[in-house]
Design a protein around this motif. Structure first.
Motif, PDB file in Angstrom:
ATOM      1  N   ARG A 134       0.830  -1.210   0.000  1.00  0.00           N
ATOM      2  CA  ARG A 134       0.000   0.000   0.000  1.00  0.00           C
ATOM      3  C   ARG A 134       0.862   1.256   0.000  1.00  0.00           C
ATOM      4  NH1 ARG A 134      -4.376  -2.420   4.304  1.00  0.00           N
ATOM      5  NH2 ARG A 134      -5.829  -3.290   2.764  1.00  0.00           N
ATOM      6  N   CYS A 135       1.987   1.185   0.693  1.00  0.00           N
ATOM      7  CA  CYS A 135       2.914   2.313   0.687  1.00  0.00           C
ATOM      8  C   CYS A 135       3.460   2.536  -0.722  1.00  0.00           C
ATOM      9  CB  CYS A 135       4.046   2.049   1.681  1.00  0.00           C
ATOM     10  SG  CYS A 135       5.203   3.412   1.874  1.00  0.00           S
ATOM     11  N   ALA A 136       3.797   1.438  -1.400  1.00  0.00           N
ATOM     12  CA  ALA A 136       4.273   1.539  -2.777  1.00  0.00           C
ATOM     13  C   ALA A 136       3.201   2.149  -3.675  1.00  0.00           C
ATOM     14  CB  ALA A 136       4.683   0.165  -3.291  1.00  0.00           C
ATOM     15  N   ARG A 137       1.955   1.733  -3.451  1.00  0.00           N
ATOM     16  CA  ARG A 137       0.861   2.280  -4.278  1.00  0.00           C
ATOM     17  C   ARG A 137       0.681   3.774  -4.042  1.00  0.00           C
ATOM     18  NH1 ARG A 137      -1.330   4.463  -7.291  1.00  0.00           N
ATOM     19  NH2 ARG A 137      -3.323   4.123  -8.388  1.00  0.00           N
ATOM     20  N   VAL A 192       4.331   1.124 -12.810  1.00  0.00           N
ATOM     21  CA  VAL A 192       4.450  -0.339 -12.809  1.00  0.00           C
ATOM     22  C   VAL A 192       5.276  -0.778 -11.601  1.00  0.00           C
ATOM     23  CG1 VAL A 192       5.425  -2.336 -14.018  1.00  0.00           C
ATOM     24  CG2 VAL A 192       4.217  -0.581 -15.303  1.00  0.00           C
ATOM     25  N   LEU A 193       4.769  -1.781 -10.909  1.00  0.00           N
ATOM     26  CA  LEU A 193       5.488  -2.401  -9.801  1.00  0.00           C
ATOM     27  C   LEU A 193       6.152  -3.672 -10.300  1.00  0.00           C
ATOM     28  CD1 LEU A 193       5.992  -2.528  -6.637  1.00  0.00           C
ATOM     29  CD2 LEU A 193       4.019  -4.066  -6.591  1.00  0.00           C
ATOM     30  N   LEU A 194       7.448  -3.813 -10.007  1.00  0.00           N
ATOM     31  CA  LEU A 194       8.170  -5.048 -10.300  1.00  0.00           C
ATOM     32  C   LEU A 194       8.452  -5.719  -8.966  1.00  0.00           C
ATOM     33  CD1 LEU A 194      11.170  -5.577 -12.717  1.00  0.00           C
ATOM     34  CD2 LEU A 194      11.185  -6.524 -10.416  1.00  0.00           C
ATOM     35  N   ILE A 195       7.985  -6.950  -8.800  1.00  0.00           N
ATOM     36  CA  ILE A 195       8.134  -7.636  -7.522  1.00  0.00           C
ATOM     37  C   ILE A 195       8.573  -9.081  -7.757  1.00  0.00           C
ATOM     38  CG2 ILE A 195       5.663  -8.235  -7.460  1.00  0.00           C
ATOM     39  CD1 ILE A 195       5.793  -7.833  -4.415  1.00  0.00           C
ATOM     40  N   SER A 196       9.512  -9.550  -6.941  1.00  0.00           N
ATOM     41  CA  SER A 196       9.957 -10.934  -7.068  1.00  0.00           C
ATOM     42  C   SER A 196      10.155 -11.539  -5.693  1.00  0.00           C
ATOM     43  CB  SER A 196      11.255 -11.023  -7.879  1.00  0.00           C
ATOM     44  OG  SER A 196      12.322 -10.380  -7.203  1.00  0.00           O
ATOM     45  N   MET A 197      10.038 -12.871  -5.641  1.00  0.00           N
ATOM     46  CA  MET A 197      10.189 -13.619  -4.395  1.00  0.00           C
ATOM     47  C   MET A 197      10.085 -15.108  -4.718  1.00  0.00           C
ATOM     48  SD  MET A 197       6.400 -13.025  -2.729  1.00  0.00           S
ATOM     49  CE  MET A 197       6.638 -11.255  -2.783  1.00  0.00           C
ATOM     50  N   LYS A 257      -2.695  -4.430 -10.305  1.00  0.00           N
ATOM     51  CA  LYS A 257      -3.257  -5.494 -11.128  1.00  0.00           C
ATOM     52  C   LYS A 257      -2.113  -6.252 -11.811  1.00  0.00           C
ATOM     53  CE  LYS A 257      -6.431  -6.460 -14.960  1.00  0.00           C
ATOM     54  NZ  LYS A 257      -7.342  -5.864 -15.966  1.00  0.00           N
ATOM     55  N   PRO A 258      -1.891  -7.527 -11.456  1.00  0.00           N
ATOM     56  CA  PRO A 258      -0.820  -8.304 -12.097  1.00  0.00           C
ATOM     57  C   PRO A 258      -1.018  -8.355 -13.610  1.00  0.00           C
ATOM     58  CG  PRO A 258      -1.649  -9.446 -10.158  1.00  0.00           C
ATOM     59  CD  PRO A 258      -2.595  -8.301 -10.416  1.00  0.00           C
ATOM     60  N   ARG A 259       0.087  -8.169 -14.348  1.00  0.00           N
ATOM     61  CA  ARG A 259      -0.018  -8.169 -15.806  1.00  0.00           C
ATOM     62  C   ARG A 259       0.953  -9.142 -16.470  1.00  0.00           C
ATOM     63  NH1 ARG A 259       1.743  -2.635 -18.485  1.00  0.00           N
ATOM     64  NH2 ARG A 259       1.685  -3.949 -20.342  1.00  0.00           N
ATOM     65  N   VAL A 301       7.047 -10.709 -11.043  1.00  0.00           N
ATOM     66  CA  VAL A 301       5.728 -10.250 -11.495  1.00  0.00           C
ATOM     67  C   VAL A 301       5.748  -8.755 -11.757  1.00  0.00           C
ATOM     68  CG1 VAL A 301       3.309  -9.998 -10.824  1.00  0.00           C
ATOM     69  CG2 VAL A 301       4.553 -12.101 -10.240  1.00  0.00           C
ATOM     70  N   LEU A 302       5.143  -8.359 -12.859  1.00  0.00           N
ATOM     71  CA  LEU A 302       4.873  -6.957 -13.137  1.00  0.00           C
ATOM     72  C   LEU A 302       3.410  -6.699 -12.838  1.00  0.00           C
ATOM     73  CD1 LEU A 302       6.657  -6.175 -16.534  1.00  0.00           C
ATOM     74  CD2 LEU A 302       7.445  -5.639 -14.225  1.00  0.00           C
ATOM     75  N   ALA A 303       3.128  -5.581 -12.170  1.00  0.00           N
ATOM     76  CA  ALA A 303       1.744  -5.241 -11.833  1.00  0.00           C
ATOM     77  C   ALA A 303       1.520  -3.750 -12.077  1.00  0.00           C
ATOM     78  CB  ALA A 303       1.449  -5.593 -10.387  1.00  0.00           C
ATOM     79  N   ASP A 304       0.366  -3.433 -12.660  1.00  0.00           N
ATOM     80  CA  ASP A 304       0.002  -2.046 -12.942  1.00  0.00           C
ATOM     81  C   ASP A 304      -0.666  -1.413 -11.722  1.00  0.00           C
ATOM     82  OD1 ASP A 304       0.831  -2.135 -15.630  1.00  0.00           O
ATOM     83  OD2 ASP A 304      -1.056  -3.103 -16.203  1.00  0.00           O
ATOM     84  N   ALA A 305      -0.368  -0.146 -11.487  1.00  0.00           N
ATOM     85  CA  ALA A 305      -1.085   0.611 -10.473  1.00  0.00           C
ATOM     86  C   ALA A 305      -2.480   0.926 -11.023  1.00  0.00           C
ATOM     87  CB  ALA A 305      -0.348   1.894 -10.158  1.00  0.00           C
ATOM     88  N   VAL A 306      -3.517   0.609 -10.244  1.00  0.00           N
ATOM     89  CA  VAL A 306      -4.896   0.821 -10.716  1.00  0.00           C
ATOM     90  C   VAL A 306      -5.654   1.656  -9.697  1.00  0.00           C
ATOM     91  CG1 VAL A 306      -4.962  -1.261 -12.111  1.00  0.00           C
ATOM     92  CG2 VAL A 306      -5.610  -1.376  -9.697  1.00  0.00           C
TER      93      VAL A 306
END
Length: 266
Positions: A185-188, A196-201, A245-247, A261-266
């Motif tokens: 939520r802080c990132a948003r 675009v958020l890039l996240i991995s784990m 939203k994961p894309r 994962v790449l995810a768009d801010a919506v």
């Protein structure tokens, strides 16, 4: 170590009180472990959402012990040529999603060895880092990349981003956060609306993960800095709850059995 962890009283993802002991592992063989930290890590499982997580998260005092030294792979600039090739694939996926960098801000959280930041800068992004290790912040600035010593939350209140970041990367970061949804939520709140958020784990629903468990070869049960083991499905749920939203899904080359994962801010 007394009062080493703050214990979870409910699932950190769904807040269910139905949490039960799952497994316990000796972590003294982990290179990051050092006395007086407890020699075992305890994993719990939520009876409702089935999320697997540690029984608690470290206190500030325990984190000081844990972060007392920077391990070799997190030293800024280590194996820079090799990591540049891996980071380039990550940056390229982002460029394909949002277009030419054109000096847009790329904010990397927990930048570690700095490879992703350096490569984003090479592509043309205005790179900025956040890290909990003070020396890493000092070292990345010697490469001409500004950085904030602290958390994403402290960067949100102490750093002025103008314009807002078009990209925020959290590569192998969120599984270290006591309450992942708060960080997302802080990132948003920080990211641009078209960002675009890039996240991995690590991916706990990958067939490889299940094979490791079957042969008692899963290295992530011993990962002292991790609080969570996400599946792709549970990650997507957290992203959507936080406003993303994961894309795009990809296999991460940074660490074993990881998803990117790449995810768009919506």
């Amino acid at each position: 170590m007394d009062n080493e962890r703050i214990k979870y009283e409910a699932c950190p993802l769904c807040q269910s009180g139905d949490i039960q002991f799952f497994a316990k592992f000796d972590i003294t063989g982990n290179s990051r472990w050092r006395a007086p930290l407890e020699p075992f890590i305890v994993w719990m499982k939520c009876g409702d959402c089935e999320h697997v997580f540690t029984d608690g998260y470290f206190t500030d005092e325990a984190l000081e012990v844990l972060f007392g030294n920077t391990i070799a792979q997190q030293v800024v600039g280590v194996d820079i040529e090799q990591h540049r090739l891996i980071s380039a694939k990550m940056v390229q996926r982002v460029v394909e999603a949002i277009g030419i960098p054109d000096d847009r801000v790329w904010l990397d959280v927990g930048f570690g060895n700095g490879s992703l930041l350096m490569t984003a800068k090479e592509f043309g992004f205005n790179a900025f880092g956040v890290d909990l290790r003070k020396k890493n912040v000092e070292d990345i600035e010697s490469f001409g990349i500004p950085a904030h010593y602290g958390t994403l939350a402290s960067a949100r209140t102490e750093v002025t981003f103008s314009p807002k970041p078009s990209v925020i990367s959290m590569a192998d970061v969120v599984e270290h956060e006591p309450y992942p949804i708060e960080s997302l939520r802080c990132a948003r709140a920080l990211i641009a609306d078209a960002g675009v958020l890039l996240i991995s784990m690590p991916n706990a629903s990958a067939p490889l993960w299940h094979q490791w468990n079957a042969y008692n070869q899963n290295p992530y049960w011993y990962e002292i800095e991790h609080y969570h083991n996400f599946t792709r499905e549970s990650l997507y749920e957290q992203l959507q709850e936080a406003g993303f939203k994961p894309r795009h899904y990809a296999i991460s080359e940074r660490y074993r059995c990881c998803m990117e994962v790449l995810a768009d801010a919506v």
